[in-house]
Structures are given as structure tokens and as C-alpha cells.
Design a protein around this motif. Structure first.
Motif, PDB file in Angstrom:
ATOM      1  N   THR A  16       0.922  -1.211  -0.099  1.00 43.26           N
ATOM      2  CA  THR A  16       0.052  -0.014  -0.157  1.00 43.26           C
ATOM      3  C   THR A  16       1.037   1.151  -0.005  1.00 43.26           C
ATOM      4  N   THR A  18       0.825   5.158   0.030  1.00 41.45           N
ATOM      5  CA  THR A  18      -0.265   6.264   0.587  1.00 41.45           C
ATOM      6  C   THR A  18       0.475   7.464   0.377  1.00 41.45           C
ATOM      7  N   ASN A  20       1.066  11.194   1.201  1.00 42.78           N
ATOM      8  CA  ASN A  20       0.854  11.498   2.781  1.00 42.78           C
ATOM      9  C   ASN A  20       1.301  13.133   3.049  1.00 42.78           C
ATOM     10  N   ASN A  26      -2.670  16.400  -0.551  1.00 39.56           N
ATOM     11  CA  ASN A  26      -1.704  15.267  -1.045  1.00 39.56           C
ATOM     12  C   ASN A  26      -1.149  15.758  -2.264  1.00 39.56           C
ATOM     13  N   THR A  55      -3.254   5.318  -2.778  1.00 41.39           N
ATOM     14  CA  THR A  55      -4.369   5.975  -2.115  1.00 41.39           C
ATOM     15  C   THR A  55      -3.917   7.254  -1.736  1.00 41.39           C
ATOM     16  N   ALA A  57      -3.594  10.069   1.811  1.00 38.10           N
ATOM     17  CA  ALA A  57      -3.948  10.262   3.420  1.00 38.10           C
ATOM     18  C   ALA A  57      -5.100  11.310   3.626  1.00 38.10           C
ATOM     19  N   ASN A 118      -9.845   8.376  -2.529  1.00 35.86           N
ATOM     20  CA  ASN A 118     -10.663   8.791  -1.453  1.00 35.86           C
ATOM     21  C   ASN A 118     -11.259   9.849  -1.360  1.00 35.86           C
ATOM     22  N   MET A 202     -11.732   1.661   1.847  1.00 39.75           N
ATOM     23  CA  MET A 202     -10.394   0.831   2.071  1.00 39.75           C
ATOM     24  C   MET A 202     -10.908  -0.646   2.671  1.00 39.75           C
TER      25      MET A 202
END
Length: 274
Positions: A16, A18, A20, A26, A55, A57, A118, A202
Motif C-alpha cells: 500500500t 499512501t 501523505n 496530497n 491511495t 491520506a 478517497n 478501504m
């Protein structure tokens, strides 16, 4: 390896990545660009990893290029790094040069890349999401090309990828208008595969990734992914010929023998990827 603008985790066959920088939705930076590629290549070379998830954060996926980068380009204080333009010389002759430029390398990875979108995916953030093989979105996700409203053009291959996903006219609509596209509209357009409530995204993505990691031949996934992307440059006859050749190779693989064995013995698969 320590990362500054991403987090990276590998667990149960799933890697994964991410983005961040949640306080900046992001927004993409040069550091993030290098770190994402490093993590992706690490996951791709790790035999224990079967699937990659990308993905963001916090409440955003990626709001596009950090405005400090754009401002720097405008005033001349920042230059694009080598390899930033399409047409970069391929560094691996076994892979199409098309899939080795600054952001188009996702299709060259042998592992499936699942985008868990997301939140907002705008500009470069939308480009990055399109290079994922499969996209699942939260109902909070928003897609926007943004380029035309910044005086820019269809960058980084989005002019190639977007029409292939949603069609010529729809792609031009999103590019020219730079309008916001909700997750529900993105699903109707074929821009994403599924849409989930925010708190269910998720878990759903991880469940899907776990099924691929545990129950599917990694060799089959790698070959199929390569076939699908290369077919964009092939005739039907060429695609049939490649499929016939790959089928013969599959018959000789360990994963084919295991695929038959676990089905007949009614037990979980133990694929090796060989």
C-alpha cells in the motif's frame, strides 16, 4: 527506507502506497514523485507482493501539482527534471518505451495497481489515478482535469488514456471544461469501477486486493496486464497470435499445474508465480 511525502506498507501480499501530505490534499511534489516510483518498483520486484494499492491520506487523493512547483515553472526558478517529457529513451528494452515515461510507467509494472480514490483527484492527481489499472472511489471523490483553467494542456498522456476509458467526446468534455465530476458520474462514465461510502472504501479495496493476492495466479495477472496494455498498439490478428503463444507458455507453468490441482483437490491455491 524512510519516506518524506508517502507511506509504504507491505502486508499479506499487498503493498500500500499512501500519498501523505494531508494538509495539502496530497498535492504532488518532486519528492513525492521520486518516492512513489521507488515504492512502486520495490513492490514490483518483491515476489511476496501480489497487488499494489495507491491511495491518499486524509480527505484527498491528490489535488494536483503543488502550486509552489507551478509558480516556480512560471517564473523560471524551477525546471522540469530529465525524463519529464514524453519520448524519454527506454531504459528496459523488454518494455514498450510508451510505458517508461515520467508517469506512464504504471502499465509496465507486473503487479496490478488498484487506485483507492478517497477524495479530490485533480490535474496531475487525476492523471495518476488514470494510470492505475483499476479504480475504486469514495462517494467523496471528485475528478477534475483542471489544465484548461490553468492555461495548460492535456499533459502526461491523459489525451491517450482518458478517451480509451470513457470515449472521445466525454474525454473532450472533461478536458475542455475542467468541470468537477462526482464519483457517481465517474462510475456512469466508466472512469471508476465501483463507488463506496467513505468508511467502506478501504475495507472494500483491501478485500478485493486480498482475493487477488490469495486466489489468483500472479503469473496470469502479469501476463494478462501486459496483453491488455500492449493490445492498444496491436491489430486483432496480432493480439490473437500473442494470446496463442502465451497460452502455450501457460500450459508449461507451475501456476497452471497448481490451478488444476487446487481445483480438483478442492483446497486453497498455493500459486508461486512461476
Amino acid at each position: 527506507m524512510a519516506f518524506e511525502h508517502i507511506t509504504f506498507e507491505k502486508k499479506n501480499g499487498i503493498a500500500t502506497v499512501t500519498l501523505n501530505r494531508p494538509d495539502k490534499l496530497n498535492a504532488w511534489t518532486r519528492i513525492m514523485e521520486r518516492e512513489v516510483r521507488s515504492a512502486m518498483e520495490d513492490a514490483d520486484s518483491d515476489e511476496a507482493v501480489r497487488v499494489i494499492i495507491l491511495t491518499g491520506a486524509g480527505r484527498g487523493f491528490c489535488a494536483g501539482a503543488d502550486m509552489d512547483i507551478l509558480s516556480g515553472i512560471e517564473d523560471g526558478s524551477q525546471k522540469r527534471e530529465p525524463g519529464a517529457v514524453q519520448g524519454t529513451t527506454a531504459y528496459n528494452v523488454a518494455i514498450r518505451a510508451d510505458f517508461q515515461t515520467q508517469y506512464s510507467y504504471f502499465p509496465s509494472l507486473s503487479k496490478p495497481v488498484i487506485g483507492a480514490i478517497n477524495g479530490p483527484a485533480a490535474g496531475l492527481g487525476m492523471v495518476i489515478s488514470l494510470y492505475c489499472d483499476i479504480r475504486f472511489a469514495s462517494r467523496e471523490a471528485i475528478f477534475m482535469t483542471a489544465f484548461a483553467k490553468r492555461g495548460l494542456i492535456a499533459e502526461h498522456g491523459i489525451s491517450w488514456m482518458l478517451p480509451r476509458l470513457i470515449g472521445h467526446s466525454a474525454a473532450l468534455d472533461l478536458l475542455l471544461s475542467s468541470r468537477k465530476v462526482t464519483a457517481e458520474e465517474a462510475l456512469r462514465l466508466g472512469l471508476v469501477n465501483q463507488v463506496y461510502d467513505a468508511d467502506a472504501l478501504m475495507p472494500a479495496v483491501n478485500a478485493y486486493a486480498a482475493d487477488l493476492a490469495q486466489n489468483v495466479s500472479p503469473r496470469s495477472m502479469a501476463v494478462m496486464k501486459r496483453q491488455v496494455y500492449n493490445a492498444e498498439f496491436q491489430t486483432l490478428n496480432e493480439a490473437v497470435a500473442v494470446g496463442n503463444e502465451e497460452m502455450i507458455k501457460s500450459f508449461a507453468s507451475e501456476d497452471f499445474k497448481e490451478g488444476v490441482a487446487h481445483f480438483l483437490e478442492k483446497r486453497p491455491a498455493r500459486f508461486t508465480g512461476r
